[in-house]
Design a protein around this motif. Structure first.
Motif, short mmCIF file in Angstrom:
data_model
loop_
_atom_site.label_atom_id
_atom_site.label_comp_id
_atom_site.label_asym_id
_atom_site.label_seq_id
_atom_site.Cartn_x
_atom_site.Cartn_y
_atom_site.Cartn_z
N TYR A 1 0.86 -1.22 0.12
CA TYR A 1 0.05 0.08 0.03
C TYR A 1 0.80 1.42 -0.24
CZ TYR A 1 -3.47 -3.32 1.47
OH TYR A 1 -4.31 -4.41 1.73
N LEU A 2 0.83 2.03 -0.88
CA LEU A 2 1.62 3.16 -1.21
C LEU A 2 0.59 4.39 -1.58
CD1 LEU A 2 4.59 1.85 -3.03
CD2 LEU A 2 4.46 2.69 -0.56
N PRO A 3 0.91 5.72 -1.13
CA PRO A 3 0.21 6.78 -1.43
C PRO A 3 0.37 7.09 -3.01
CG PRO A 3 1.42 7.44 0.36
CD PRO A 3 2.02 5.95 0.01
N TYR A 4 1.37 6.58 -3.53
CA TYR A 4 1.74 6.65 -5.01
C TYR A 4 0.47 5.96 -5.75
CZ TYR A 4 4.20 7.28 -9.38
OH TYR A 4 4.61 7.51 -10.71
N LEU B 1 3.03 8.19 13.76
CA LEU B 1 2.73 9.65 13.62
C LEU B 1 3.70 10.28 12.69
CD1 LEU B 1 1.54 10.75 17.12
CD2 LEU B 1 0.23 10.48 15.09
N ILE B 2 5.01 10.03 12.91
CA ILE B 2 6.03 10.64 12.07
C ILE B 2 5.81 10.10 10.68
CG2 ILE B 2 8.36 10.88 11.65
CD1 ILE B 2 8.91 10.81 14.76
N SER B 3 5.67 8.86 10.59
CA SER B 3 5.26 8.48 9.09
C SER B 3 4.16 8.98 8.44
CB SER B 3 5.06 7.04 9.05
OG SER B 3 4.97 6.23 7.99
N ALA B 4 2.86 9.16 9.09
CA ALA B 4 1.76 9.74 8.67
C ALA B 4 2.18 11.23 8.03
CB ALA B 4 0.90 9.80 9.74
N VAL B 5 2.94 12.03 8.92
CA VAL B 5 3.26 13.37 8.70
C VAL B 5 4.26 13.38 7.44
CG1 VAL B 5 4.14 15.58 9.60
CG2 VAL B 5 2.75 14.08 11.27
N GLU B 6 4.99 12.61 7.61
CA GLU B 6 5.95 12.36 6.53
C GLU B 6 5.29 12.24 4.89
OE1 GLU B 6 8.96 9.52 7.32
OE2 GLU B 6 10.24 10.98 8.69
N VAL C 1 12.30 4.36 -1.81
CA VAL C 1 12.69 5.41 -0.79
C VAL C 1 11.86 4.94 0.50
CG1 VAL C 1 11.86 7.49 -0.05
CG2 VAL C 1 12.80 7.13 -2.39
N THR C 2 10.58 4.18 0.19
CA THR C 2 9.76 3.75 1.23
C THR C 2 10.28 2.58 2.05
OG1 THR C 2 7.66 4.65 0.22
CG2 THR C 2 7.18 3.08 1.86
N PHE C 3 10.60 1.57 1.40
CA PHE C 3 11.50 0.13 1.85
C PHE C 3 12.68 0.74 2.35
CE2 PHE C 3 8.93 -2.49 -1.27
CZ PHE C 3 7.84 -2.12 -0.49
N GLY C 4 13.53 1.80 1.99
CA GLY C 4 14.55 2.39 2.70
C GLY C 4 14.43 3.16 4.29
N GLU C 5 13.23 3.32 4.44
CA GLU C 5 12.79 3.75 5.77
C GLU C 5 12.20 2.64 6.37
OE1 GLU C 5 10.29 6.86 4.94
OE2 GLU C 5 11.54 8.31 4.30
N GLN C 6 11.44 2.04 6.01
CA GLN C 6 10.69 0.62 6.59
C GLN C 6 10.77 -0.64 5.79
OE1 GLN C 6 6.61 1.50 8.19
NE2 GLN C 6 7.34 3.46 8.47
N ARG D 1 1.85 16.78 -0.37
CA ARG D 1 1.87 18.26 -0.56
C ARG D 1 2.86 18.81 -1.04
NH1 ARG D 1 -0.75 20.91 4.99
NH2 ARG D 1 -2.66 19.77 5.16
N VAL D 2 4.19 18.41 -0.90
CA VAL D 2 5.48 18.87 -1.83
C VAL D 2 5.34 18.43 -3.08
CG1 VAL D 2 7.86 18.47 -1.89
CG2 VAL D 2 6.93 18.87 0.32
N GLN D 3 4.85 17.04 -3.21
CA GLN D 3 4.76 16.96 -4.70
C GLN D 3 3.57 17.77 -5.58
OE1 GLN D 3 6.47 14.27 -6.30
NE2 GLN D 3 5.63 14.94 -7.91
N GLU D 4 2.53 17.81 -4.87
CA GLU D 4 1.42 18.73 -5.34
C GLU D 4 1.76 20.12 -5.66
OE1 GLU D 4 -1.90 18.81 -2.68
OE2 GLU D 4 -2.43 16.54 -3.01
N ARG D 5 2.66 20.62 -4.69
CA ARG D 5 3.20 21.90 -4.96
C ARG D 5 4.25 21.80 -6.21
NH1 ARG D 5 2.07 26.96 -5.04
NH2 ARG D 5 3.85 28.49 -4.66
N VAL D 6 5.25 20.75 -6.17
CA VAL D 6 6.13 20.60 -7.42
C VAL D 6 5.27 20.46 -8.90
CG1 VAL D 6 7.84 19.09 -8.22
CG2 VAL D 6 7.93 19.77 -5.93
N ASN D 7 4.27 19.76 -8.72
CA ASN D 7 3.68 19.73 -10.03
C ASN D 7 2.83 20.90 -10.20
OD1 ASN D 7 4.22 16.80 -10.14
ND2 ASN D 7 2.13 16.29 -9.16
#
Length: 399
Positions: free
Chosen positions: A111-114, A242-247, A134-139, A253-259
């Motif tokens: 399950y990924l946001p992407y 919580l940290i993971s959810a905020v990230e 990137v995701t599996f590098g963190e978890q 949001r950063v991706q939306e702003r970049v787009n």
């Protein structure tokens, strides 16, 4: 890829709706990640429907704590790709155990946001794999099995074919397997696609879901974190969630702003190109107008010179003595003089006949007088025309 391999990919994707886009997406991913292989295998849906679907399977390099690990995955492409998001699974070996997290359930489904925000125009397999890395590098999604497990059991039954793709409504937390195949493999309960883009209906696992911690305490490449031996949720778990959810939220949001910024840049670039083209056209028009202005100035100068010549000629004519019109035209031979006199007299007779007709029409003369003069003038006119014809023949002029 070699041309032969590309031909095989095209052959396997023959039944896919968007063949050119899907082929390019697959070829780009295979060129970038050589450890992936492609296959066309049968896919069993929970309602018994079987389809031949294309998949990519192999390992992807994941950097965790300055070490690179190869995580086995499998990506299934729907026959509507890229309109619908792929279905991805972690595919552990017999020495690995799935580490359940908010990104991977106990069946290995990813399950990924992407995937949740998959867009046919902006999403592709390369981007999906990069997000996985990137995701599996963190978890990390897997860890090494304890020795007693690796020798006695094989862990999750996760052979091929993979569990069926997810369409429609999916429980946010996978339940126990409810459907079996003849080989003993079980698939998570899912519903078959009913049409339309189902990405918006795909629920994403809650960041506050804490699955049971696997009982494995080895600091191996696949066991990056020590599990809680008590099986309870601690403050560290809540903090990490919580940290993971905020990230994740910040990433979106950063991706939306970049787009958005990229779209604005593209618009400005197009406007810049249009302005450059308009500038070129304006410069060309100005150049043509300058050339025409020079030509007009030349023509004006010529016309002024001609005007001065005409004024001088008129002044000379006014100063000279008046000339007799009859003496202005002088013939070179008697024959031509006779022809000229006959032509002038014939023209005057024609005018006289015209005015006689006007006088008769207005009642100035009566019919008898009109006929008498017309008859006389017509006879004389006929004789003059005969004389002109003879003179022309003698002079060798055109008849």
């Amino acid at each position: 890829m070699y041309p032969r391999e590309e031909a095989e990919v095209v052959k396997m994707l023959a039944k896919y709706r968007n063949l050119p886009v899907t082929k390019k997406d697959v070829v780009d991913a295979l060129k970038m990640y050589r450890s992936l292989i492609y296959k066309l295998e049968k896919f069993v849906f929970n309602d018994g429907v079987v389809k031949d679907l294309f998949n990519l399977q192999g390992t992807i390099p994941v950097n965790y704590k300055n070490n690179t690990y190869h995580i086995p995955i499998c990506i299934w492409l729907m026959d509507t790709h890229p309109d619908n998001a792929p279905i991805c699974y972690v595919k552990p070996t017999s020495q690995m155990q799935i580490k359940v997290s908010m990104f991977v359930d106990h069946n290995g489904k990813i399950y990924l946001p992407y995937l949740h925000d998959w867009s046919p125009s902006n999403s592709d397999l390369l981007g999906l794999i990069e997000v996985m890395i990137v995701t599996f590098g963190e978890q990390p999604p897997v860890y090494s099995k304890p020795k007693e497990y690796s020798s006695g059991t094989t862990g999750n039954a996760f052979g091929m074919p993979q569990p069926p793709p997810t369409f429609g409504s999916i429980p946010p937390y996978p339940n126990h397997f409810s459907q079996s195949t003849s080989s003993g493999q079980r698939y998570p309960p899912m519903t078959y696609m009913t049409g339309g883009n189902t990405n918006s209906n795909m629920p994403y696992p809650s960041p506050f879901y804490f699955p049971p911690i696997p009982q494995a305490g080895y600091n191996s490449p696949y066991n990056p974190q020590k599990p809680n031996q008590t099986g309870t949720i601690t403050e560290e778990h809540i903090k990490a969630s919580l940290i993971s959810a905020v990230e994740d939220k910040l990433r979106r949001r950063v991706q939306e702003r970049v787009n958005q910024c990229q779209a604005e840049i593209d618009t400005l670039n197009r406007t810049k190109q249009e302005l450059r083209e308009g500038r070129t056209k304006i410069e060309s028009i100005i150049k043509n107008l300058t050339k025409e202005e020079i030509e007009i100035q030349k023509n004006i100068s010529i016309l002024k010179e001609k005007e001065e010549e005409l004024v001088k000629s008129l002044e000379c004519l006014d100063v000279e003595n008046k000339m007799d019109v009859d003496e202005a035209v002088v013939t070179t031979a008697p024959l031509y003089k006779q022809l000229l006199n006959a032509y002038a007299e014939e023209a005057s007779i024609e005018d006289a006949i015209y005015y006689l007709g006007e006088g008769f029409r207005t009642g100035v003369i009566d019919l008898e007088v009109f006929l008498k003069h017309v008859r006389s003038l017509s006879r004389k006119q006929f004789m003059l025309r005969a004389i002109m014809q003879k003179c022309r023949q003698k002079a060798g002029l055109a008849g």
